[in-house]
Motif scaffolding. Structure first.
Motif, short mmCIF file in Angstrom:
data_model
loop_
_atom_site.label_atom_id
_atom_site.label_comp_id
_atom_site.label_asym_id
_atom_site.label_seq_id
_atom_site.Cartn_x
_atom_site.Cartn_y
_atom_site.Cartn_z
N ALA A 31 0.90 -1.28 0.07
CA ALA A 31 -0.06 0.10 0.04
C ALA A 31 0.94 1.19 0.06
CB ALA A 31 -0.95 -0.07 1.34
N THR A 54 -0.26 4.67 4.78
CA THR A 54 -1.53 3.94 4.86
C THR A 54 -1.43 3.45 6.40
OG1 THR A 54 -1.62 3.32 2.84
CG2 THR A 54 -2.97 1.70 4.30
N MET A 64 -5.62 -1.41 6.94
CA MET A 64 -5.79 -2.13 5.62
C MET A 64 -6.96 -3.07 5.84
SD MET A 64 -4.83 -1.03 2.55
CE MET A 64 -4.80 -2.56 1.71
N SER A 102 -8.79 1.22 2.55
CA SER A 102 -8.00 1.93 3.74
C SER A 102 -8.59 2.17 4.93
CB SER A 102 -7.51 3.27 3.29
OG SER A 102 -8.58 4.26 3.05
N LYS A 103 -9.95 1.84 5.05
CA LYS A 103 -10.94 1.76 6.08
C LYS A 103 -12.10 1.02 6.04
CE LYS A 103 -12.72 6.32 5.81
NZ LYS A 103 -12.87 7.60 6.40
N GLU A 155 -10.03 1.23 -2.94
CA GLU A 155 -8.99 1.53 -3.89
C GLU A 155 -9.66 1.90 -5.38
OE1 GLU A 155 -6.70 -1.79 -5.57
OE2 GLU A 155 -8.29 -3.07 -4.73
N TRP A 193 -4.32 5.87 -3.38
CA TRP A 193 -5.75 6.03 -2.90
C TRP A 193 -6.38 6.83 -3.63
CZ3 TRP A 193 -7.03 1.87 -0.68
CH2 TRP A 193 -6.24 1.05 0.25
#
Length: 331
Positions: free
Chosen positions: A251, A255, A258, A301-302, A309, A331
């Motif tokens: 990533a 970041t 994940m 990413s959350k 993505e 991102w």
């Protein structure tokens, strides 16, 4: 002259004892106790020249009650590359790391300290790591058993497992006993639906091992590294999954967490494990595939759809015990 020669031989023996053979991790004082200061000494292998030119850090956890499991990590994998966890390179090429107090180092309670039986260690930096190492410690309950090559293996496995074998470095590399799958001499007996046990003889004190249920490479347990025996006379292990399929993604820097969502988790959000160096992994158990070896998925990413993505869903087809490597550039 005879006295000088005797002294030199004694010093040589002490040197071998203090530094060990290449690849060895030793602890001093010998028979180290959980409530005393200890010094770890590692002698790098010939192919680990990076340890002499780059910083080397320690990732370590304790073991409770000889259960063979990693407990109470000192710092997360990606958080231990700081001066407090740096090994010291000695003039003779060995690396040393000292722990003055196991209890305060791992922030243990008195009851937890009484259960400590060992220490698991990995030497690492952002690019490299050693095989797992194990150090036996003498707990408050008394002295540890003397190793004589006889080891009782006890392992809890997934339901439906029909057979279990121990494989590992039972012989030197290149021999028939080196990582041989399904050796009848190393088969364990089923004692319950999820428990297998057996006592093996002629076991090397520094055995590296894994559990397998079949002859193929994908018919083995999934672990990030081998299991180190470290001279224990009994182990109690847990195999969470057989033949995992693994997603590994790099990533963008910065970041913090994940998640992955796909057909294998009903498009929910499964948190990925931080592997350090901006890499994250998630293990897809065979039971999650529902008989299909092709999966569709996407990274986040959350745990929110807005954090997905860019681009379309990803697809991957697994064949047995494999890893799918992905990269997210931004991102």
């Amino acid at each position: 002259m005879k006295k000088i020669a005797t002294t030199l031989i004694a010093l040589l023996a002490l040197s071998v004892c203090a530094f060990g053979a290449a690849g060895d991790l030793i602890v001093s004082p010998e028979g180290a106790s959980v409530d005393k200061a200890i010094t770890l000494t590692y002698t790098p292998l010939a192919n680990q020249s990076w340890m002499k030119s780059q910083p080397v850090y320690i990732y370590t956890c304790v073991e409770f009650n000889s259960n063979g499991e990693w407990e109470k990590e000192k710092a997360g994998w990606s958080q231990c590359n700081i001066p407090a966890y740096k090994w010291i390179l000695q003039d003779n090429g060995t690396l040393t790391y000292s722990i003055s107090d196991i209890k305060s180092y791992f922030k243990l309670t008195d009851s937890e300290l009484a259960q400590v039986t060992g220490l698991f260690v990995i030497l690492k930096n952002d690019k490299f790591q050693t095989t797992d190492k194990y150090v036996k410690l003498v707990g408050k309950r008394g002295k540890s058993e003397k190793f004589n090559g006889t080891v009782k293996f006890s392992v809890t496995v997934p339901e439906g497992t029909q057979s279990v074998y121990v494989t590992g470095t039972f012989g030197p590399e290149g021999s028939d006993d080196f990582w041989k799958h399904c050796d009848p001499k190393h088969q364990l007996k089923k004692v319950s639906e999820t428990k297998f046990e057996g006592t093996l003889t002629g076991v090397p004190e520094n055995l590296d091992y894994l559990y397998v249920w079949g002859p193929r490479n994908d018919q083995t347990e999934f672990r990030l590294g081998h299991r180190p025996l470290g001279g224990r006379t009994s182990v109690n292990d847990i195999v969470d999954y057989w033949g995992d399929m693994t997603l590994s993604v790099t990533a963008p820097k910065g970041t913090r967490e994940m998640y992955v969502s796909g057909t294998f988790n009903n498009w929910g959000f499964s948190r990925m494990m931080d592997g350090g160096n901006n890499s994250w992994t998630f293990h897809i158990a065979p039971a999650m595939l529902s008989g299909s070896e092709t999966v569709e998925y996407k990274y986040y990413s959350k745990s929110d759809k807005s954090a997905a993505e860019k681009g379309k869903n990803r697809r991957a087809t697994f064949e047995g015990f494999t890893t799918q490597y992905d990269e997210i550039k931004s991102w």
